[in-house]
Motif scaffolding. Structure first.
Motif, PDB file in Angstrom:
ATOM      1  N   MET A 154     -10.313  -6.917   9.946  1.00  0.00           N
ATOM      2  CA  MET A 154      -8.943  -6.942  10.921  1.00  0.00           C
ATOM      3  C   MET A 154      -9.344  -8.184  11.885  1.00  0.00           C
ATOM      4  O   MET A 154      -8.277  -8.643  12.295  1.00  0.00           O
TER       5      MET A 154
ATOM      6  N   PRO B 165       2.897  -8.319   4.956  1.00  0.00           N
ATOM      7  CA  PRO B 165       4.359  -7.919   5.517  1.00  0.00           C
ATOM      8  C   PRO B 165       5.355  -8.806   5.202  1.00  0.00           C
ATOM      9  O   PRO B 165       6.626  -8.506   4.770  1.00  0.00           O
TER      10      PRO B 165
ATOM     11  N   PHE C 175      -7.268   2.109   5.991  1.00  0.00           N
ATOM     12  CA  PHE C 175      -7.767   2.079   7.364  1.00  0.00           C
ATOM     13  C   PHE C 175      -7.174   0.874   7.939  1.00  0.00           C
ATOM     14  O   PHE C 175      -6.508   0.903   8.988  1.00  0.00           O
ATOM     15  N   ARG C 176      -7.346  -0.181   7.395  1.00  0.00           N
ATOM     16  CA  ARG C 176      -6.950  -1.564   7.781  1.00  0.00           C
ATOM     17  C   ARG C 176      -5.447  -1.613   7.926  1.00  0.00           C
ATOM     18  O   ARG C 176      -5.139  -1.773   9.498  1.00  0.00           O
TER      19      ARG C 176
ATOM     20  N   TRP D  65      -4.323   0.966  10.695  1.00  0.00           N
ATOM     21  CA  TRP D  65      -4.627   0.614  12.003  1.00  0.00           C
ATOM     22  C   TRP D  65      -3.547  -0.492  12.587  1.00  0.00           C
ATOM     23  O   TRP D  65      -2.999  -0.752  13.610  1.00  0.00           O
ATOM     24  N   LEU D  66      -3.376  -1.663  11.765  1.00  0.00           N
ATOM     25  CA  LEU D  66      -2.554  -2.626  11.870  1.00  0.00           C
ATOM     26  C   LEU D  66      -1.220  -2.159  12.172  1.00  0.00           C
ATOM     27  O   LEU D  66      -0.386  -2.527  13.371  1.00  0.00           O
TER      28      LEU D  66
ATOM     29  N   VAL E 281      -1.156   0.034  15.669  1.00  0.00           N
ATOM     30  CA  VAL E 281      -1.251  -0.639  17.033  1.00  0.00           C
ATOM     31  C   VAL E 281      -0.644  -2.016  17.070  1.00  0.00           C
ATOM     32  O   VAL E 281      -0.321  -2.306  18.468  1.00  0.00           O
TER      33      VAL E 281
ATOM     34  N   ARG F 160       6.833  -5.961  15.614  1.00  0.00           N
ATOM     35  CA  ARG F 160       7.393  -5.375  14.305  1.00  0.00           C
ATOM     36  C   ARG F 160       6.806  -6.282  13.155  1.00  0.00           C
ATOM     37  O   ARG F 160       6.973  -7.565  13.114  1.00  0.00           O
ATOM     38  N   LEU F 161       5.817  -5.927  12.216  1.00  0.00           N
ATOM     39  CA  LEU F 161       5.366  -6.730  11.250  1.00  0.00           C
ATOM     40  C   LEU F 161       6.526  -7.362  10.122  1.00  0.00           C
ATOM     41  O   LEU F 161       6.316  -8.323   9.566  1.00  0.00           O
TER      42      LEU F 161
ATOM     43  N   GLY G  74      12.145  -0.816  11.379  1.00  0.00           N
ATOM     44  CA  GLY G  74      11.969  -0.644  12.868  1.00  0.00           C
ATOM     45  C   GLY G  74      10.334  -0.285  13.295  1.00  0.00           C
ATOM     46  O   GLY G  74       9.507   0.016  12.496  1.00  0.00           O
ATOM     47  N   LEU G  75      10.211  -0.287  14.447  1.00  0.00           N
ATOM     48  CA  LEU G  75       8.785  -0.116  14.950  1.00  0.00           C
ATOM     49  C   LEU G  75       8.464   1.148  14.792  1.00  0.00           C
ATOM     50  O   LEU G  75       7.212   1.535  14.369  1.00  0.00           O
TER      51      LEU G  75
ATOM     52  N   PHE H 131       1.068 -14.003   8.154  1.00  0.00           N
ATOM     53  CA  PHE H 131       1.022 -12.628   7.592  1.00  0.00           C
ATOM     54  C   PHE H 131       2.373 -12.044   7.600  1.00  0.00           C
ATOM     55  O   PHE H 131       2.726 -11.401   6.827  1.00  0.00           O
ATOM     56  N   THR H 132       3.239 -12.417   8.624  1.00  0.00           N
ATOM     57  CA  THR H 132       4.687 -11.637   8.876  1.00  0.00           C
ATOM     58  C   THR H 132       5.752 -12.874   9.027  1.00  0.00           C
ATOM     59  O   THR H 132       5.227 -14.079   8.964  1.00  0.00           O
TER      60      THR H 132
ATOM     61  N   THR I 165      17.763  -2.624  16.537  1.00  0.00           N
ATOM     62  CA  THR I 165      16.498  -2.936  16.333  1.00  0.00           C
ATOM     63  C   THR I 165      16.498  -4.397  16.090  1.00  0.00           C
ATOM     64  O   THR I 165      17.187  -4.736  15.284  1.00  0.00           O
TER      65      THR I 165
END
Lengths: 492, 180, 169, 217
Positions: free
Chosen positions: A216, C55, C107-108, C111-112, C115, C119-120, C125-126, D42-43, D181
């Protein structure tokens, strides 16, 4: 008299070569890292000029190097004894070494060429926010180095896990969980297997946590838009860091269980309290880490309480089972006073005594005035310098000894006492610094604090001389492989 | 006797007890006695040791956690004086550096960049209390200065090149003096 | 987003797994010679998975039909198939490394997604993203708990001393 | 004692596997590198920014717009000035409020170059169905902006909106409550009409610094 060098510990030449790589590398790295430590104390004591840039690089190298080397040497102890009970692959043991060395090179390049100085804890987001002192690239290199070292240890643990499962069915049986409440404890169930199983479980999880937070951090390094939650990152980093450094003790203590009874000539049997102690430690080592976050008031209250309470209770198995068991084993045993035996007792003392300042510091109210002062390096140097390292040295000295050895040579005796007195003085200067509120990780110290640094420098020098003696003796000994460790003629 | 002195003394006593136990056993190690006898005696003693340590633990835990040594972090600060602190690489930004003695001060501590440690030192360079200064998190440290005088904030979490230079002075004035 | 990552991609992956018996035995035997201990296949699957976890890729697959087609082809062929092909021949250690990495990835990503204040994926949507993050953490935790339980108390017939360990020789 | 026969049985298979694995890793890592613009994006959003930095695209200059006073104009009319653009809809109570506050603050901080007619702030609405010049005017009033330095506008046609969204990299998804959104950012268009930079919410200081740097040079 018990046998010091049983047949089933003999090494084949390939195994011996790999083990020697571990041991010689560890000794040399310990020496180098101790010299770096000495340089830091000299700089703090104003006996030497060192720029803060270099100081913090040296600090990062010392931290990462010592943690890594302690783990390397301890895994050699675990491997050596565990392979008697379960099949282990020498190739995996070697792979761990190779990956360790690759990782170590990356760390060194990141630090001394890339100027990375984010401390070994790489606490997010410092590695990527140095205000231009080092580049993001060198932070990445550093973290990738950790990742590679982690993969190496993971391979080693997986191999050990496979071995334990093959012989005992599953990890629970390796740990002896089936005897916790009922049944007759198998008196021959090896302590080594119990301790190794605990290490396998706990450190695999530690490495998993590290792998999550490092990747991360790497993603964040390249795409800063993906910002992490700093408090959560801190939790994972301290979980990983705490487990990883703690586990060096639990791997090395295997040497005490195996060797001490040979020098006392007394059995040190398996017992239910022993199994309870290790089962409890398995759990406690994983949940005790919040004691690093007592000054993070935003943490939930129950976690801070857990950190304090578990810190205290995790000392109990050490005091009442391992150290107490060792003392019982020694008491009126007509001990064979050789250098490994002396080091083993020293190691038990260092561990037990080092826990005292550790537990006290983990009390929240004490932490208010001791956290991140020199008290902290004081307590962990106590049980690393006087606990873990002596366990490892005892193992190495044992390896190069022979059954016929009767007495301790003059130089070894000198080395031992220099190490003991230098080490004690060194850690007490840290603790005294903590008592005087000297902050941890400061490149320069106020004049009033420098007397501790100066005494510490002298003691560190003494420890280094002692370690040099050990290193020369052990390396020469390993080269002249003693006959007792020759492969059995009709073996295989 | 300062808090640090008491901690120091407790630690020294603890280490001394461990040392005495080791010295005792080492002195006796040259003699020989039947392992069974030694074990029986030792295990009986161990029960007392274990029980004693548990009892000690319970007492110490209760005494040290009641009242809870960390101020409540929720809601508005209950202290009459509030100071907002932001750690920066490498300086402390505070909305005031003048507080009154004898009256609780709530320090609301956060960071603009990396982790810092907010440590309050008195004029003799003794650490009084501390909290972490973190990005995205506000930690509330409530402290009552006993005496007026010059105090200093030192950084207690490694934060990069000038970590050791992150020092800021605060003035603690007499509590009654500044009423206006 | 949740549907895509937790339903569509796993289904595509499953399709790849079902393809294994369709491959001629001779071809499989030949491929096996390049896949000692299942390592190559698992590495291939890992890399392809890494790509479809970006993403950006997920986003593109909902807006660009070509990318969508690529997804429908590569998820079965480059993830499902090699996974099913190599897994049985992977030994304890190779499986262990893969599973550790697999759990860590959940997990990664969890988490990503949880948090990340941004918006990736622009196409989702978020709320959807955070929900997915939670699911992923739960899945990762569940996997870990299952693995831990299996290792602590499970049965490992294949590892018992009588049968040959890990990779058959 | 354990002998290590595990790798001895098929040395060529091991060798092949190593070669193949290393090859796969090289190709895979290179592929991932390409797919993320060298591990930087990455996005989609970051990718967009990376692309903008490398090769600033021209914004659609001819899309007809109408502003809060009912005046028709196009982006071509704004050439010669630095233009800060954001995308909003006036009923939005979340992200657009933050954007609005940022713009109001920027309008004050950049009062001097705005007075010299060197900077223009422009909020474009994508809610063609509901937003009208009157709604835009009240949106501006809400933030006490409303000077000539900050205009709000609506594209006149769906096609025009689509072209703008495409050029600025805006994705808008209707939510179930009649709102949207959407991704929020501050876009910087240079005097020749090229999109040269994209800033996040909360990066007001960086926006100001970038503009001051550009105006000084």
């Amino acid at each position: 008299m018990s046998i010091l060098y049983p047949q089933n510990e003999m090494l084949e030449s390939r195994e011996r070569m790999v083990l020697n790589l571990y041991l010689v590398t560890s000794l040399v790295l310990f020496l180098v890292m101790m010299v770096l430590g000495l340089l830091m104390r000299l700089a703090q004591g104003a006996w030497m000029d060192m720029s803060p840039t270099l100081f913090y690089q040296v600090m990062t190298a010392h931290g990462a190097g010592m943690v890594g080397t302690a783990a390397l040497a301890s895994s050699a102890v675990m491997w050596f004894f565990l392979r008697k009970y379960v099949p282990l692959k020498t190739s995996i043991f070697l792979a761990n070494y190779v990956l360790f060395m690759i990782g170590a090179v990356l760390l060194l390049v990141a630090i001394f060429i890339g100027k990375f100085a984010g401390a070994w804890t790489f606490l997010y987001p410092l590695p990527v926010q140095s205000l231009g002192v080092w580049s993001v690239g060198s932070a990445v290199l550093f973290m990738v180095g950790f990742l590679i070292i982690g993969v190496g240890f993971l391979l080693f643990y997986l191999d050990a896990m496979r071995g334990v499962i093959r012989v005992y069915g599953n990890l629970g049986r390796g740990l002896g969980l089936q005897w916790l409440f009922s049944g007759t404890v198998d008196p021959d169930h090896p302590k080594t297997v119990v301790a190794s199983t605990m290490v396998i479980i706990v450190n695999s999880l530690g490495i998993l946590g590290g792998a999550v937070v490092i990747v991360m951090s790497l993603i964040n390094a390249y795409d800063p838009e993906i910002a992490l939650n700093a408090l959560f990152a801190k939790n994972l980093i301290y979980f990983f860091g705490h487990v990883f450094i703690n586990i060096t003790i639990y791997m090395a203590v295997i040497g005490v269980y195996e060797l001490l009874p040979r020098y006392t000539g007394r059995r040190w049997g398996m017992s239910r309290p022993f199994l309870w102690a290790w089962a409890a430690s398995t759990l406690m080592v994983m949940i005790v880490y919040p004691h690093h976050l007592l000054m993070d008031f935003a943490m939930p209250r129950w976690m801070a309480v857990t950190g304090q309470v578990i810190s205290y209770t995790s000392g109990l198995p050490v005091f009442t089972v391992t150290a107490y068991g060792a003392l019982t084993n020694i008491h009126r045993s007509r001990m064979r006073w050789r250098i490994p035996a002396m080091l083993l007792i020293l190691s038990m003392f260092g561990w037990a005594a080092g826990i005292v300042p550790a537990i006290i510091d983990a009390t929240i109210s004490v932490n208010h005035v001791m956290h991140n002062t020199l008290w902290v390096p004081g307590h962990f140097h106590f049980y690393l310098l006087l606990g873990v390292l002596p366990m490892q040295f005892a193992f190495m000295y044992h390896l190069i000894g022979r059954d016929t050895d009767r007495s301790v040579s003059r130089s070894d005796r000198l080395g031992f006492w220099m190490y003991l007195s230098g080490g004690l003085a060194f850690v007490f200067m840290f603790l005294a610094g903590g008592h005087a509120s000297v902050p941890r990780r400061w490149a320069t110290h106020f004049p009033g604090w420098q007397v501790y640094d100066q005494v510490a420098s002298l003691s560190a020098a003494l420890v280094i001389v002692a370690l040099s003696l050990f290193t020369v003796r052990i390396c020469l000994g390993l080269m002249h492989t003693p006959s007792s460790a020759e492969p059995a003629p009709a073996g295989d | 006797m300062s808090f640090q002195d008491r901690i120091w003394l407790t630690t020294l006593v603890g280490i001394a007890l461990v040392t005495l136990a080791f010295l005792h056993v080492i002195r006796q190690s040259g003699r020989e006695e039947d392992p069974k006898t030694v074990q029986t005696r030792a295990y009986a003693l161990r029960r007392w040791l274990f029980g004693g340590l548990i009892a000690l633990g319970i007492v110490v835990t209760g005494a040290s956690l009641w009242p809870f040594p960390i101020a409540s972090q929720h809601g508005a600060p209950m202290a009459p004086q509030v100071v907002h602190v932001v750690g920066h690489q490498w300086a402390w930004q505070m909305d005031t550096t003048r507080v009154r003695a004898g009256i609780p001060v709530a320090f609301e501590v956060t960071s603009a960049d990396v982790n810092h440690g907010f440590g309050i030192y008195d004029s003799t360079d003794r650490l009084l209390t501390q909290t972490q200064s973190m990005p995205g998190v506000t930690n509330r440290l409530v402290y009552t200065f006993e005496h007026p005088g010059k105090y200093r904030i030192l950084c207690l979490e490694y934060c990069g090149l000038a970590h050791h230079a992150m020092i800021r002075e605060i003035d603690v004035v007499d509590g009654t003096e500044e009423e206006s | 987003m949740t549907a895509q990552m937790l339903v569509q991609i796993p289904l595509l992956l499953m399709a790849g797994i079902l393809l294994v018996p369709v491959i001629p035995t001779r071809l499989r035997a030949r491929a096996a010679r390049w896949d000692q201990g299942g390592v190559s296949g698992l590495v291939l699957a890992t890399l392809a998975m890494a790509f479809w976890m970006l993403p950006r890729s997920l986003d593109a697959s909902t807006t660009d039909p070509l990318v969508a087609l690529a997804k429908f082809l590569t998820v079965p062929l480059l993830i499902g198939l090699p996974l099913a092909f190599s897994w049985p021949r992977a030994g304890f250690i190779v499986r262990g490394v893969f599973l550790t990495e697999f759990v860590a990835t959940f997990f990664r990503l969890g988490w990503l997604y949880r948090v990340s204040p941004i918006r990736l994926c622009n196409n989702y949507g978020l709320g959807d993203q955070q929900r997915l993050g939670n699911y992923m953490l739960w899945i990762g935790g569940g996997l870990l708990a299952w693995l831990a339980l299996k290792l602590l108390a499970g049965n490992f017939k294949s590892l018992s001393p009588s049968s040959s360990p890990g990779a058959p020789g | 004692m354990m002998t290590t026969s595990d790798h001895m049985s098929a040395p060529t298979a091991v060798l092949r596997t190593v070669v193949l694995t290393v090859g796969l890793l090289l190709v895979g890592v290179a592929g991932l590198g390409v797919a993320t613009d060298g591990f930087h994006a990455f996005t989609t959003e970051t990718a967009r920014r990376v692309a903008v930095h490398r090769n600033p695209p021209a914004v659609p200059a001819t899309v007809p717009l109408v502003n809060q006073d009912g005046v028709h104009f196009t982006l071509a009319d704004l050439q010669g000035k630095w233009v800060l653009v954001d995308f909003v809809y006036t009923r939005c109570m979340t992200i657009c409020t933050v954007l609005g506050a940022d713009f109001a603050q920027l309008e004050r901080e950049l009062a001097e170059p705005i007075a010299q007619d060197r900077i223009q702030l422009l909020s474009i609405s994508f809610d063609l169905a509901r937003d009208t010049p009157a709604e835009l005017a009240s949106y501006l009033t809400r933030f006490r902006g409303a000077g000539p330095g900050w205009q709000a506008a609506i594209p006149l046609t769906d096609d025009g909106l689509a072209r703008l969204e495409d050029a600025f990299g805006i994705t808008v998804i209707p939510d179930k409550m009649g709102g949207y959104t959407h991704n929020a950012a501050i876009h910087l268009v240079d005097p020749t009409g090229r999109l040269v930079d994209i800033f996040d919410l909360g990066q007001r200081d960086q926006v100001r610094a970038a503009l001051q740097r550009e105006l000084a040079s």
